[in-house]
Design a protein around this motif. Sequence first.
Motif, PDB file in Angstrom:
ATOM      1  N   ILE A 123      14.987   4.007 -13.432  1.00 22.31           N
ATOM      2  CA  ILE A 123      14.274   5.220 -13.848  1.00 22.31           C
ATOM      3  C   ILE A 123      14.502   6.372 -12.870  1.00 22.31           C
ATOM      4  CG2 ILE A 123      12.509   4.009 -15.179  1.00 22.31           C
ATOM      5  CD1 ILE A 123      10.648   4.210 -12.786  1.00 22.31           C
ATOM      6  N   GLY A 124      15.471   6.190 -11.960  1.00 23.23           N
ATOM      7  CA  GLY A 124      15.855   7.274 -11.066  1.00 23.23           C
ATOM      8  C   GLY A 124      15.177   7.297  -9.724  1.00 23.23           C
ATOM      9  N   VAL A 125      14.463   6.233  -9.373  1.00 23.40           N
ATOM     10  CA  VAL A 125      13.680   6.202  -8.136  1.00 23.40           C
ATOM     11  C   VAL A 125      14.267   5.160  -7.192  1.00 23.40           C
ATOM     12  CG1 VAL A 125      11.374   5.859  -7.146  1.00 23.40           C
ATOM     13  CG2 VAL A 125      11.627   6.882  -9.422  1.00 23.40           C
ATOM     14  N   SER A 126      14.191   5.419  -5.897  1.00 27.78           N
ATOM     15  CA  SER A 126      14.676   4.463  -4.900  1.00 27.78           C
ATOM     16  C   SER A 126      13.524   4.017  -4.003  1.00 27.78           C
ATOM     17  CB  SER A 126      15.779   5.088  -4.039  1.00 27.78           C
ATOM     18  OG  SER A 126      15.282   6.218  -3.343  1.00 27.78           O
ATOM     19  N   LEU A 127      13.715   2.886  -3.334  1.00 25.37           N
ATOM     20  CA  LEU A 127      12.726   2.403  -2.376  1.00 25.37           C
ATOM     21  C   LEU A 127      12.841   3.176  -1.068  1.00 25.37           C
ATOM     22  CD1 LEU A 127      12.839  -1.488  -2.735  1.00 25.37           C
ATOM     23  CD2 LEU A 127      11.427   0.152  -3.962  1.00 25.37           C
ATOM     24  N   ASN A 128      11.718   3.446  -0.463  1.00 25.63           N
ATOM     25  CA  ASN A 128      11.706   4.020   0.884  1.00 25.63           C
ATOM     26  C   ASN A 128      11.911   2.869   1.861  1.00 25.63           C
ATOM     27  OD1 ASN A 128      11.026   5.073   3.416  1.00 25.63           O
ATOM     28  ND2 ASN A 128       9.532   6.490   2.550  1.00 25.63           N
ATOM     29  N   THR A 129      13.139   2.730   2.353  1.00 25.17           N
ATOM     30  CA  THR A 129      13.474   1.571   3.178  1.00 25.17           C
ATOM     31  C   THR A 129      12.733   1.566   4.507  1.00 25.17           C
ATOM     32  OG1 THR A 129      15.412   2.774   4.017  1.00 25.17           O
ATOM     33  CG2 THR A 129      15.745   1.307   2.135  1.00 25.17           C
ATOM     34  N   GLU A 130      12.280   2.731   4.972  1.00 27.00           N
ATOM     35  CA  GLU A 130      11.561   2.798   6.243  1.00 27.00           C
ATOM     36  C   GLU A 130      10.142   2.245   6.111  1.00 27.00           C
ATOM     37  OE1 GLU A 130      11.623   6.765   7.683  1.00 27.00           O
ATOM     38  OE2 GLU A 130      13.799   6.822   8.008  1.00 27.00           O
ATOM     39  N   LYS A 131       9.555   2.378   4.932  1.00 28.72           N
ATOM     40  CA  LYS A 131       8.161   1.961   4.753  1.00 28.72           C
ATOM     41  C   LYS A 131       8.010   0.684   3.941  1.00 28.72           C
ATOM     42  CE  LYS A 131       6.181   6.610   5.191  1.00 28.72           C
ATOM     43  NZ  LYS A 131       5.311   7.639   4.555  1.00 28.72           N
ATOM     44  N   THR A 132       9.009   0.332   3.154  1.00 28.71           N
ATOM     45  CA  THR A 132       8.939  -0.919   2.394  1.00 28.71           C
ATOM     46  C   THR A 132       9.222  -2.081   3.343  1.00 28.71           C
ATOM     47  OG1 THR A 132       9.647   0.132   0.340  1.00 28.71           O
ATOM     48  CG2 THR A 132       9.957  -2.245   0.515  1.00 28.71           C
ATOM     49  N   ARG A 133       8.334  -3.076   3.357  1.00 30.62           N
ATOM     50  CA  ARG A 133       8.485  -4.167   4.316  1.00 30.62           C
ATOM     51  C   ARG A 133       7.813  -5.424   3.802  1.00 30.62           C
ATOM     52  NH1 ARG A 133       4.028  -3.971   8.455  1.00 30.62           N
ATOM     53  NH2 ARG A 133       2.301  -2.943   7.408  1.00 30.62           N
ATOM     54  N   VAL A 134       8.148  -6.543   4.413  1.00 25.47           N
ATOM     55  CA  VAL A 134       7.506  -7.818   4.115  1.00 25.47           C
ATOM     56  C   VAL A 134       6.655  -8.200   5.315  1.00 25.47           C
ATOM     57  CG1 VAL A 134       7.855 -10.249   3.577  1.00 25.47           C
ATOM     58  CG2 VAL A 134       9.409  -8.525   2.624  1.00 25.47           C
ATOM     59  N   VAL A 135       5.384  -8.480   5.067  1.00 24.86           N
ATOM     60  CA  VAL A 135       4.429  -8.779   6.131  1.00 24.86           C
ATOM     61  C   VAL A 135       3.952 -10.219   5.990  1.00 24.86           C
ATOM     62  CG1 VAL A 135       2.243  -8.100   7.204  1.00 24.86           C
ATOM     63  CG2 VAL A 135       3.678  -6.369   6.100  1.00 24.86           C
ATOM     64  N   GLN A 136       4.007 -10.973   7.097  1.00 20.61           N
ATOM     65  CA  GLN A 136       3.464 -12.328   7.128  1.00 20.61           C
ATOM     66  C   GLN A 136       2.071 -12.256   7.743  1.00 20.61           C
ATOM     67  OE1 GLN A 136       4.535 -15.141   5.763  1.00 20.61           O
ATOM     68  NE2 GLN A 136       2.551 -15.943   6.452  1.00 20.61           N
ATOM     69  N   MET A 137       1.028 -12.412   6.917  1.00 18.08           N
ATOM     70  CA  MET A 137      -0.332 -12.111   7.333  1.00 18.08           C
ATOM     71  C   MET A 137      -0.880 -13.076   8.380  1.00 18.08           C
ATOM     72  SD  MET A 137      -1.042  -9.325   5.921  1.00 18.08           S
ATOM     73  CE  MET A 137      -2.803  -9.213   6.252  1.00 18.08           C
ATOM     74  N   THR A 138      -0.293 -14.254   8.517  1.00 19.64           N
ATOM     75  CA  THR A 138      -0.791 -15.207   9.498  1.00 19.64           C
ATOM     76  C   THR A 138      -0.229 -14.959  10.895  1.00 19.64           C
ATOM     77  OG1 THR A 138       0.955 -16.727   8.781  1.00 19.64           O
ATOM     78  CG2 THR A 138      -1.230 -17.019   7.810  1.00 19.64           C
ATOM     79  N   GLU A 139       0.674 -14.012  11.029  1.00 17.34           N
ATOM     80  CA  GLU A 139       1.196 -13.681  12.348  1.00 17.34           C
ATOM     81  C   GLU A 139       0.188 -12.812  13.110  1.00 17.34           C
ATOM     82  OE1 GLU A 139       4.938 -11.794  11.812  1.00 17.34           O
ATOM     83  OE2 GLU A 139       5.994 -13.652  11.254  1.00 17.34           O
ATOM     84  N   PRO A 140       0.204 -12.859  14.436  1.00 21.53           N
ATOM     85  CA  PRO A 140      -0.747 -12.048  15.211  1.00 21.53           C
ATOM     86  C   PRO A 140      -0.599 -10.555  14.916  1.00 21.53           C
ATOM     87  CG  PRO A 140       0.329 -13.695  16.597  1.00 21.53           C
ATOM     88  CD  PRO A 140       1.053 -13.713  15.281  1.00 21.53           C
ATOM     89  N   ARG A 141      -1.742  -9.890  14.761  1.00 21.42           N
ATOM     90  CA  ARG A 141      -1.824  -8.435  14.548  1.00 21.42           C
ATOM     91  C   ARG A 141      -1.123  -7.965  13.283  1.00 21.42           C
ATOM     92  NH1 ARG A 141      -1.052  -9.149  19.917  1.00 21.42           N
ATOM     93  NH2 ARG A 141       1.186  -8.766  19.806  1.00 21.42           N
TER      94      ARG A 141
END
Length: 430
Positions: free
Chosen positions: A274-292
């Motif tokens: 649809i003409g949109v791209s991901l913001n690679t700087e802000k798109t991320r995968v977070v592992q919630m069990t890691e510290p902080r």
Amino acid sequence: MTKPTISLQELRAKIGHRAKSAPAHHFWGLHVHLTKLETLEVAYQEAKRNRGAPGIDGETFESIEARGLGEFLAGLADQIRAGTYRPMPYRRREIPKEGGKVRVISIPAIRDRVAQGALRLILEPIFEADFSDSSFGARPRRSAHDAVEKVRTGLRQRKHRVVDVDLSRYFDNLRHDRMLAKLARRVVDAKVLAMLKQFLKSTGKRGVPQGSPLSPLVANVALNDLDHALDRGGDFITYARYLDVMVVLAPDSDRGRKWADRALERIRREAEAIGVSLNTEKTRVVQMTEPRAVFAFLGFEFRWVPSAKTGRGYPHLTPRRKKITGLLRSVRDTLRASRHLPTQVAVTRVNVITRGWVNYFRVGNSSRAFGNVRFYVERSVRRFVARRSQRRGFGWKRWSNDVVYGTWGLFSDYRIVYTRAKARTSRTES
């Protein structure tokens, strides 16, 4: 939201029932409903209720009503009926964002807000029947709190691998041809599609204007295919979207990591279509069990923290730091602009800002943040009054809490509501 007249309610209910019972049905004969005065009047009242600045023509609600609202609506209906209606250019307004960036708000003229609002009233029940339960933004009887609760539930289910997605300039980059094709899956009324095309093209070659009544509906239609694609993993992943903001949660396992990667790839493909791209700087995968570990969604920061009572982890929600600083900045600016007004009037202005902010964030674990906000807001108001009285300090001894929260009327309800059911009860009682 202004309650539509009974006949319009019945029309919307009939359209919605037909759309839900016949998913492949194509709707035509809709254009005539846009020319009905009752439809345009409801759209006008909704636009007025939302207030907003004048468009490029400088026309205000007051000037329209001074000339005659009936005459204004009848003239607009005639133009739509005759096919001579053309939307005016939008008035652009830049709103500062973090990092020195700006967000451009496009402000339509009131006549265009009314025409777009009428289109939304007729088209909304068609597409509401098609929308996913994972979509929460700008939809009837659904809210940001519902989306937040779905994410919190996913974390409670030990789905600790979080795909935090940021779309780059979503509203600015949507392709018009793809939007019209998606809308035409359900609507085959040539005159309605022509009006939709006019509104889209009035912004330029791409994008839909943020600030127009029709934009949220179009934005939801654009990502509806993605919603249903990710819903098919509903037994294993949790997905929630609020307009252009979305997160995917999956278990921290080999299978969960594969699902998270597949979901991110599907989001990327659907966005590019649809003409949109991901913001690679802000798109991320977070592992919630890691510290902080932390991720943000709809103004909240989510963490996985151990309970002080049981030691078991739970999803912990607090307002984002920038939301707190933004509130305090708004309070400061409001007081500066109110230095020539009576104390109670200035406090009332502050209350409007504070009450809305607190009511939004009171569903999380915000007690510490609320304590800080209450202290700084009270201190700002005390300093404001002290300066007006040509006194130094904050008047902690001079003015008691009874004076600040009683006589001056400063907002004081910083209670936390821990469940959605209680939050709804609280809103009903108030």
